[in-house]
Design a protein around this motif. Structure first.
Motif, mmCIF file in Angstrom:
data_model
loop_
_atom_site.group_PDB
_atom_site.id
_atom_site.type_symbol
_atom_site.label_atom_id
_atom_site.label_comp_id
_atom_site.label_asym_id
_atom_site.label_seq_id
_atom_site.Cartn_x
_atom_site.Cartn_y
_atom_site.Cartn_z
ATOM 1 N N MET A 34 0.835 -1.196 0.000
ATOM 2 C CA MET A 34 0.000 0.000 0.000
ATOM 3 C C MET A 34 0.873 1.251 0.000
ATOM 4 O O MET A 34 1.924 1.270 0.644
ATOM 5 C CB MET A 34 -0.889 0.039 1.247
ATOM 6 C CG MET A 34 -1.864 -1.095 1.365
ATOM 7 S SD MET A 34 -2.792 -0.960 2.921
ATOM 8 C CE MET A 34 -1.495 -1.350 4.113
ATOM 9 N N VAL A 35 0.400 2.266 -0.690
ATOM 10 C CA VAL A 35 0.991 3.598 -0.548
ATOM 11 C C VAL A 35 0.021 4.436 0.269
ATOM 12 O O VAL A 35 -1.192 4.235 0.226
ATOM 13 C CB VAL A 35 1.273 4.261 -1.907
ATOM 14 C CG1 VAL A 35 2.397 3.532 -2.622
ATOM 15 C CG2 VAL A 35 0.024 4.301 -2.792
ATOM 16 N N ALA B 95 2.999 0.698 3.468
ATOM 17 C CA ALA B 95 2.674 -0.353 4.426
ATOM 18 C C ALA B 95 2.381 -1.640 3.664
ATOM 19 O O ALA B 95 2.210 -1.629 2.437
ATOM 20 C CB ALA B 95 1.473 0.048 5.283
ATOM 21 N N ILE B 96 2.322 -2.740 4.392
ATOM 22 C CA ILE B 96 2.054 -4.048 3.787
ATOM 23 C C ILE B 96 0.951 -4.749 4.566
ATOM 24 O O ILE B 96 0.939 -4.743 5.799
ATOM 25 C CB ILE B 96 3.323 -4.932 3.765
ATOM 26 C CG1 ILE B 96 4.338 -4.403 2.745
ATOM 27 C CG2 ILE B 96 2.977 -6.383 3.441
ATOM 28 C CD1 ILE B 96 5.646 -5.180 2.723
ATOM 29 N N ILE B 97 0.018 -5.354 3.819
ATOM 30 C CA ILE B 97 -0.949 -6.288 4.405
ATOM 31 C C ILE B 97 -0.522 -7.687 3.977
ATOM 32 O O ILE B 97 -0.321 -7.947 2.788
ATOM 33 C CB ILE B 97 -2.383 -6.033 3.908
ATOM 34 C CG1 ILE B 97 -2.794 -4.573 4.123
ATOM 35 C CG2 ILE B 97 -3.367 -6.970 4.616
ATOM 36 C CD1 ILE B 97 -4.144 -4.242 3.496
ATOM 37 N N ASP C 171 -1.627 -8.603 -3.948
ATOM 38 C CA ASP C 171 -3.020 -9.049 -3.887
ATOM 39 C C ASP C 171 -3.886 -7.913 -3.334
ATOM 40 O O ASP C 171 -3.994 -7.725 -2.116
ATOM 41 C CB ASP C 171 -3.112 -10.286 -2.993
ATOM 42 C CG ASP C 171 -4.513 -10.890 -2.981
ATOM 43 O OD1 ASP C 171 -5.456 -10.244 -3.488
ATOM 44 O OD2 ASP C 171 -4.678 -12.001 -2.443
ATOM 45 N N THR C 172 -4.513 -7.160 -4.230
ATOM 46 C CA THR C 172 -5.277 -5.974 -3.808
ATOM 47 C C THR C 172 -6.562 -6.328 -3.077
ATOM 48 O O THR C 172 -7.162 -5.470 -2.427
ATOM 49 C CB THR C 172 -5.609 -5.098 -5.026
ATOM 50 O OG1 THR C 172 -6.378 -5.861 -5.966
ATOM 51 C CG2 THR C 172 -4.329 -4.597 -5.700
ATOM 52 N N THR C 173 -7.007 -7.596 -3.160
ATOM 53 C CA THR C 173 -8.228 -7.976 -2.433
ATOM 54 C C THR C 173 -8.013 -7.892 -0.920
ATOM 55 O O THR C 173 -8.969 -7.686 -0.168
ATOM 56 C CB THR C 173 -8.683 -9.398 -2.801
ATOM 57 O OG1 THR C 173 -7.655 -10.340 -2.454
ATOM 58 C CG2 THR C 173 -8.971 -9.497 -4.292
ATOM 59 N N LEU C 174 -6.776 -8.041 -0.471
ATOM 60 C CA LEU C 174 -6.486 -7.904 0.952
ATOM 61 C C LEU C 174 -6.823 -6.489 1.425
ATOM 62 O O LEU C 174 -7.394 -6.287 2.501
ATOM 63 C CB LEU C 174 -5.013 -8.215 1.225
ATOM 64 C CG LEU C 174 -4.572 -9.664 1.047
ATOM 65 C CD1 LEU C 174 -3.051 -9.769 1.086
ATOM 66 C CD2 LEU C 174 -5.195 -10.550 2.127
ATOM 67 N N PHE C 175 -6.466 -5.509 0.602
ATOM 68 C CA PHE C 175 -6.764 -4.119 0.943
ATOM 69 C C PHE C 175 -8.265 -3.860 0.909
ATOM 70 O O PHE C 175 -8.823 -3.221 1.808
ATOM 71 C CB PHE C 175 -6.052 -3.182 -0.036
ATOM 72 C CG PHE C 175 -6.402 -1.730 0.155
ATOM 73 C CD1 PHE C 175 -5.788 -0.985 1.145
ATOM 74 C CD2 PHE C 175 -7.354 -1.115 -0.652
ATOM 75 C CE1 PHE C 175 -6.102 0.348 1.338
ATOM 76 C CE2 PHE C 175 -7.681 0.218 -0.475
ATOM 77 C CZ PHE C 175 -7.056 0.944 0.517
ATOM 78 N N THR C 176 -8.932 -4.363 -0.121
ATOM 79 C CA THR C 176 -10.372 -4.148 -0.260
ATOM 80 C C THR C 176 -11.115 -4.712 0.945
ATOM 81 O O THR C 176 -12.020 -4.071 1.502
ATOM 82 C CB THR C 176 -10.889 -4.809 -1.547
ATOM 83 O OG1 THR C 176 -10.167 -4.288 -2.667
ATOM 84 C CG2 THR C 176 -12.373 -4.536 -1.743
ATOM 85 N N ASP C 177 -10.729 -5.928 1.360
ATOM 86 C CA ASP C 177 -11.380 -6.563 2.509
ATOM 87 C C ASP C 177 -11.211 -5.722 3.770
ATOM 88 O O ASP C 177 -12.141 -5.584 4.569
ATOM 89 C CB ASP C 177 -10.794 -7.958 2.747
ATOM 90 C CG ASP C 177 -11.198 -8.947 1.658
ATOM 91 O OD1 ASP C 177 -12.116 -8.614 0.895
ATOM 92 O OD2 ASP C 177 -10.593 -10.025 1.588
ATOM 93 N N LEU C 178 -10.013 -5.182 3.951
ATOM 94 C CA LEU C 178 -9.735 -4.391 5.148
ATOM 95 C C LEU C 178 -10.426 -3.038 5.104
ATOM 96 O O LEU C 178 -11.110 -2.635 6.057
ATOM 97 C CB LEU C 178 -8.226 -4.201 5.294
ATOM 98 C CG LEU C 178 -7.762 -3.256 6.407
ATOM 99 C CD1 LEU C 178 -8.151 -3.817 7.771
ATOM 100 C CD2 LEU C 178 -6.261 -3.035 6.322
#
Length: 619
Positions: free
Chosen positions: A349-350, A368-370, A451-458
């Protein structure tokens, strides 16, 4: 090997990408090539015609021209061409004409495909070259004061035909007949207003004709499902980058949730282009961090030129962000190449200005990283090593480390999905000053790689929680109001009293930053997912948290203060100084000083309205 073939081998060995081939492969190449003499003015690639040969210029020069006969590139000794048509199987989008008597080495299409198929670096070189051709006329182009097409033209204005559509139960034959009747190169497969997929000429060639598919089969069996789409209001610059990054040739344009047309790569060639995209292309083709850093060093000059051509601060922010995004993606790719394939899903993430699409010169890193919950020790070690490489690489490319250590190298900003959820729950329900600062940073976040779905879920979950937490929003509002514009009682400027920046205005603290924080809290209250400050202000007005008149005033104030900062930064670059946020008002014109006071006054007024809405902000 006879003398002539040996000379051809030696010639290829010193020109990229042949210089990356093993000696054994280089030894075989000359026998696969023939030499052809091309007289000045002779055409070797014809616009709109197929091509099945690969060319390398041994001596002389060849001009590539677009459909408007504009010079796109002058290819010289060692340059190659023909790969756009070989890779895609499409007719040529350029005309190649010898500008002087020229010798070319020619390889057949099948031989080129065999060579590219067995040599990854060779193939990747030409995939990058394909993206360059899409932007053809960008090379050496400048933004005209009256045009600035890539920054001014909206996606909806580039749509040349009404949408052509069919349903999922239509046959391939029926879809192809519609495309032929309407003289288009793509068709959307629809379910009411929803796009199920897209079928292009290329799909018909590769998935139907070449595969021997029965044309009575359903068109859904050959479509590309859930295609990438672009908003109608996106500017051509954003469209161009989206098509480059995804290697997309047909991009549906959506307005109010419904498709209104499709943009093709050919549509982009018709525009007047700008050097910023060429800069992004150069970043993508670098082989190491040092190369990326060398290309990125051209960014200040690009911004200086855009300022001189009167581009808006908002437009320039998009350009600077696009370059930063390209740098991050490239350095992540280089880091993954060194470390090997990621053992577990992760999302890079930026944060901050880059997430909002509002980067400026001198912006530091915020990232950051998820990590997926099942990562385990191996995954944690991998992303820790990745973070070190990427952060160090960004620093080498001119993006300073965050003084507050908000970076993926800090374990606190590198957590699992469930870990981030717990962190957010604590921030929202126990909002200490540190928690508010961290939450404010994270609510300006965007998934950039992995994997952008990790960000979307959060993000969906925490955004919904924030909207419902009146106490949290009140404390966020108090933080935004605390950034007071530098105006005195009689509307005189309040200057720094001491230190390095004595007698200057901090345009970020009480101006740009104050608007960003105010817009953020209003957007959260409105349930808006927008990241860009202008969009957040608009959404706040639509949710009746601001009047439309006030929203317009605040957007204008934000644009003006941002533009004054950009002008200051551009001048600093020309003077050989580091760009910053502090401006001596004596260096501004009387008109700019007056407008700046007015802009600060607008910010102060809106802050007062926010304080009235949230009592915690008045504490």
């Amino acid at each position: 090997m006879d003398v002539e073939l040996h000379e051809v081998r030696d010639f290829l060995a010193v020109n990229p990408p042949f210089d990356q081939l093993p000696d054994a492969v280089l030894d075989e190449l000359p026998a696969l090539m023939t030499t052809r003499y091309v007289r000045r003015g002779e055409e070797i690639l014809t616009l709109g015609e197929p091509n099945d040969e690969f060319y390398v210029i041994r001596s002389g020069a060849i001009d590539l021209r677009d459909e408007g006969d504009n010079l796109v590139e002058r290819a010289a000794e060692g340059s190659s061409m023909g790969t756009v048509t070989l890779v895609d199987g499409d007719p040529s989008t350029f005309r190649a004409v010898a500008s002087e008597d020229t010798l070319v080495l020619v390889m057949s299409g099948p031989d080129w495909h065999r060579l590219a198929g067995s040599n990854t670096a060779f193939r990747e070189f030409f995939l990058g070259q394909r993206r360059e051709r899409v932007r053809g006329a960008l090379r050496n182009a400048h933004l005209a004061d009256s045009g600035m097409a890539v920054l001014r033209t909206r996606a909806k204005d580039m749509v040349r035909h009404a949408i052509v559509e069919t349903t999922a139960d239509a046959s391939v034959r029926e879809a192809a007949r519609i495309m032929a009747d309407r003289n288009v190169s793509s068709i959307l497969v629809m379910d009411g207003p929803r796009i199920l997929g897209i079928v292009t000429d290329r799909d018909l060639r590769k998935r139907v004709v070449a595969a021997g598919l029965d044309t009575s089969d359903s068109v859904s069996s050959v479509m590309t499902p859930d295609p990438t789409v672009v908003a109608a209001e996106a500017v051509a610059f954003e469209v161009l980058l989206l098509m480059m990054d995804g290697q997309i040739h047909h991009l549906p344009v959506v307005e109010s949730g419904r498709p209104i047309g499709v943009i093709t790569s050919t549509d982009l060639v018709r525009l007047e282009h700008a050097n910023p995209v060429y800069l992004v292309r150069d970043i993508a083709t670098q082989a190491d961090v040092a190369g990326v850093a060398k290309v990125t060093s051209r960014l200040p000059q690009t911004v200086t030129r855009l300022v001189s051509q009167d581009a808006t601060a908002d437009d320039i922010g998009k350009v600077v962000t696009a370059v930063a995004d390209s740098v991050v993606r490239k350095i992540i790719a280089l880091a993954e190449a060194d470390l090997g394939r990621p053992p577990v899903p992760y999302c890079w993430m930026v944060l901050g200005s880059q997430a909002r699409g509002e980067s400026a010169l001198g912006s530091d890193q915020d990232n950051a990283i998820i990590l997926a919950d099942d990562a385990g020790p191996e995954g944690e070690r991998y992303v820790a090593a990745l973070a070190e490489k990427v952060v160090a690489g960004l620093e080498q490319c001119g993006y300073p480390r965050c003084e507050g250590d908000v970076m993926a190298t800090n374990p606190r900003w590198r957590q699992s999905l469930s870990g981030w959820r717990k962190e957010f729950s604590r921030w929202l329900h126990e909002p200490t000053s540190d928690a508010l600062l961290n939450a404010a940073i994270f609510f300006d976040a965007r998934a950039l790689a992995g994997d952008t779905t990790l960000f979307t879920d959060l993000y969906r979950g925490v955004q919904a929680q924030a909207q419902k937490s009146g106490r949290f929003l009140g404390l966020m509002a108090a933080q935004a109001v605390r950034h007071e514009p530098p105006l005195g009682f009689f509307r005189g400027f309040v200057l720094q009293k001491e230190g390095e920046h004595k007698d200057t205005l901090n345009l970020k603290w009480g101006g740009i930053g104050a608007v960003q924080e105010t817009a953020r809290v209003l957007a959260l209250a409105a349930g808006s997912p927008a990241m860009r400050t202008h969009d957040r202000i608009t959404d706040a007005a639509n949710a009746h948290l601001l009047t439309h008149e006030t929203a317009t005033d605040l957007s204008d104030a934000y644009e003006f203060i941002s533009y004054v900062r950009l002008e200051h930064q551009a001048k600093a670059v020309l003077d050989g100084r580091s760009p910053g946020n502090h401006v001596n008002p004596d260096t501004l014109s009387s008109l700019d000083r007056r407008h700046l006071r007015d802009a600060f006054g607008v910010v102060r007024t809106v802050q007062g309205q926010v304080a009235q809405r949230y009592p915690a902000a008045r504490i």
